[in-house]
Design a protein around this motif. Sequence first.
Motif, short mmCIF file in Angstrom:
data_model
loop_
_atom_site.label_atom_id
_atom_site.label_comp_id
_atom_site.label_asym_id
_atom_site.label_seq_id
_atom_site.Cartn_x
_atom_site.Cartn_y
_atom_site.Cartn_z
N VAL A 286 0.84 -1.20 0.00
CA VAL A 286 0.00 0.00 0.00
C VAL A 286 0.88 1.25 0.00
O VAL A 286 0.60 2.21 -0.73
CB VAL A 286 -0.99 0.00 1.19
N ILE A 287 1.95 1.25 0.78
CA ILE A 287 2.86 2.39 0.81
C ILE A 287 3.54 2.56 -0.55
O ILE A 287 3.68 3.69 -1.04
CB ILE A 287 3.88 2.26 1.96
N ASP A 288 3.91 1.46 -1.18
CA ASP A 288 4.47 1.54 -2.53
C ASP A 288 3.44 2.12 -3.50
O ASP A 288 3.79 2.90 -4.40
CB ASP A 288 4.92 0.16 -3.02
N TYR A 289 2.19 1.73 -3.34
CA TYR A 289 1.12 2.28 -4.19
C TYR A 289 0.98 3.78 -3.97
O TYR A 289 0.85 4.54 -4.93
CB TYR A 289 -0.20 1.57 -3.89
N LEU A 290 1.05 4.21 -2.73
CA LEU A 290 0.97 5.66 -2.44
C LEU A 290 2.15 6.40 -3.07
O LEU A 290 2.00 7.52 -3.55
CB LEU A 290 0.92 5.90 -0.94
N ASN A 291 3.31 5.77 -3.08
CA ASN A 291 4.47 6.37 -3.74
C ASN A 291 4.25 6.47 -5.25
O ASN A 291 4.62 7.48 -5.87
CB ASN A 291 5.75 5.58 -3.43
N LEU A 292 3.65 5.44 -5.85
CA LEU A 292 3.32 5.51 -7.27
C LEU A 292 2.33 6.65 -7.53
O LEU A 292 2.50 7.44 -8.46
CB LEU A 292 2.72 4.19 -7.75
N CYS A 293 1.31 6.75 -6.68
CA CYS A 293 0.32 7.82 -6.83
C CYS A 293 0.98 9.20 -6.71
O CYS A 293 0.66 10.12 -7.47
CB CYS A 293 -0.77 7.69 -5.76
N SER A 294 1.89 9.33 -5.77
CA SER A 294 2.55 10.64 -5.58
C SER A 294 3.45 10.96 -6.76
O SER A 294 3.57 12.12 -7.16
CB SER A 294 3.31 10.68 -4.26
N GLU A 295 4.08 9.94 -7.35
CA GLU A 295 4.90 10.18 -8.53
C GLU A 295 4.02 10.62 -9.71
O GLU A 295 4.37 11.55 -10.45
CB GLU A 295 5.67 8.92 -8.90
N GLU A 296 2.87 9.98 -9.87
CA GLU A 296 1.93 10.40 -10.92
C GLU A 296 1.48 11.84 -10.68
O GLU A 296 1.40 12.63 -11.61
CB GLU A 296 0.72 9.46 -10.94
N TYR A 297 1.22 12.17 -9.42
CA TYR A 297 0.79 13.52 -9.09
C TYR A 297 1.89 14.54 -9.38
O TYR A 297 1.62 15.62 -9.89
CB TYR A 297 0.35 13.61 -7.63
N LEU A 298 3.11 14.19 -9.09
CA LEU A 298 4.24 15.08 -9.37
C LEU A 298 4.31 15.39 -10.87
O LEU A 298 4.44 16.55 -11.26
CB LEU A 298 5.55 14.47 -8.90
N TRP A 299 4.19 14.38 -11.70
CA TRP A 299 4.23 14.60 -13.15
C TRP A 299 3.01 15.38 -13.62
O TRP A 299 3.10 16.17 -14.57
CB TRP A 299 4.36 13.27 -13.90
N TYR A 300 1.87 15.19 -12.96
CA TYR A 300 0.68 15.99 -13.29
C TYR A 300 0.93 17.46 -12.96
O TYR A 300 0.62 18.35 -13.76
CB TYR A 300 -0.53 15.46 -12.51
N LYS A 301 1.51 17.72 -11.78
CA LYS A 301 1.81 19.11 -11.39
C LYS A 301 2.80 19.76 -12.35
O LYS A 301 2.78 20.97 -12.55
CB LYS A 301 2.39 19.17 -9.97
N LEU A 302 3.67 18.98 -12.95
CA LEU A 302 4.66 19.48 -13.90
C LEU A 302 4.07 19.59 -15.32
O LEU A 302 4.80 19.80 -16.28
CB LEU A 302 5.90 18.58 -13.92
N ASN A 303 2.75 19.42 -15.41
CA ASN A 303 2.01 19.51 -16.69
C ASN A 303 2.46 18.47 -17.72
O ASN A 303 2.45 18.75 -18.92
CB ASN A 303 2.11 20.92 -17.28
N ARG A 304 2.86 17.31 -17.26
CA ARG A 304 3.25 16.24 -18.18
C ARG A 304 2.15 15.18 -18.30
O ARG A 304 2.22 14.33 -19.17
CB ARG A 304 4.54 15.56 -17.70
N ILE A 305 1.17 15.24 -17.41
CA ILE A 305 0.02 14.34 -17.46
C ILE A 305 -1.21 15.20 -17.77
O ILE A 305 -1.50 16.13 -17.01
CB ILE A 305 -0.18 13.59 -16.12
N PRO A 306 -1.94 14.91 -18.86
CA PRO A 306 -3.13 15.70 -19.18
C PRO A 306 -4.21 15.60 -18.10
O PRO A 306 -4.31 14.58 -17.40
CB PRO A 306 -3.62 15.10 -20.50
N GLU A 307 -5.00 16.62 -18.00
CA GLU A 307 -6.06 16.71 -16.99
C GLU A 307 -6.99 15.50 -17.02
O GLU A 307 -7.31 14.94 -15.99
CB GLU A 307 -6.85 18.01 -17.19
#
Length: 157
Positions: free
Chosen positions: A96-117
């Motif tokens: 679960v903690i690894d999953y949260l880390n994956l989610c946070s990495e996805e969020y980081l790329w979203y904040k950097l405008n690399r993941i579309p809305e």
Amino acid sequence: MKSYKDIIIPNLIIFGIGLLVYYLLDKKVELLAAFLATGISLSLGLRSYHSENDKLFKDLFKEFNDKYDSKFNNELQAIVAIGTNGSISPSQKNLVIDYLNLCSEEYLWYKLNRIPEEVWIAWENGMVYYMKQEPIKQIVLSEMGQKDSYYGLFDKI
């Protein structure tokens, strides 16, 4: 039909400015040619930039989805099936903690405008679903105190 706005519009603007300068400065053909070359260079640079962004998004999208499918999908469903009636193992907690880390990495790329809305919204819906399920919810609540470790994910969700 493919859109060429990123080539046509900058070239028309720069060509218009070039014509204006051409007529204002003694009709020097060299200036007009310089403006045309600049317009072509800028539009090709924009096209290249968009192409690189698309490639980066494709790579990130594939990497995140492959990782989720291979490591988390079935395991998270099994943990949710435990519900409030049972307890999870230390390895399930780490998952679960690894999953949260994956989610946070996805969020980081979203904040950097690399993941579309629209992609982010789909992923976020899945994250919210799992984060509200017992016993995952308890792990999320304990991890929320480590905001900086998750790039602000918990502030967003």
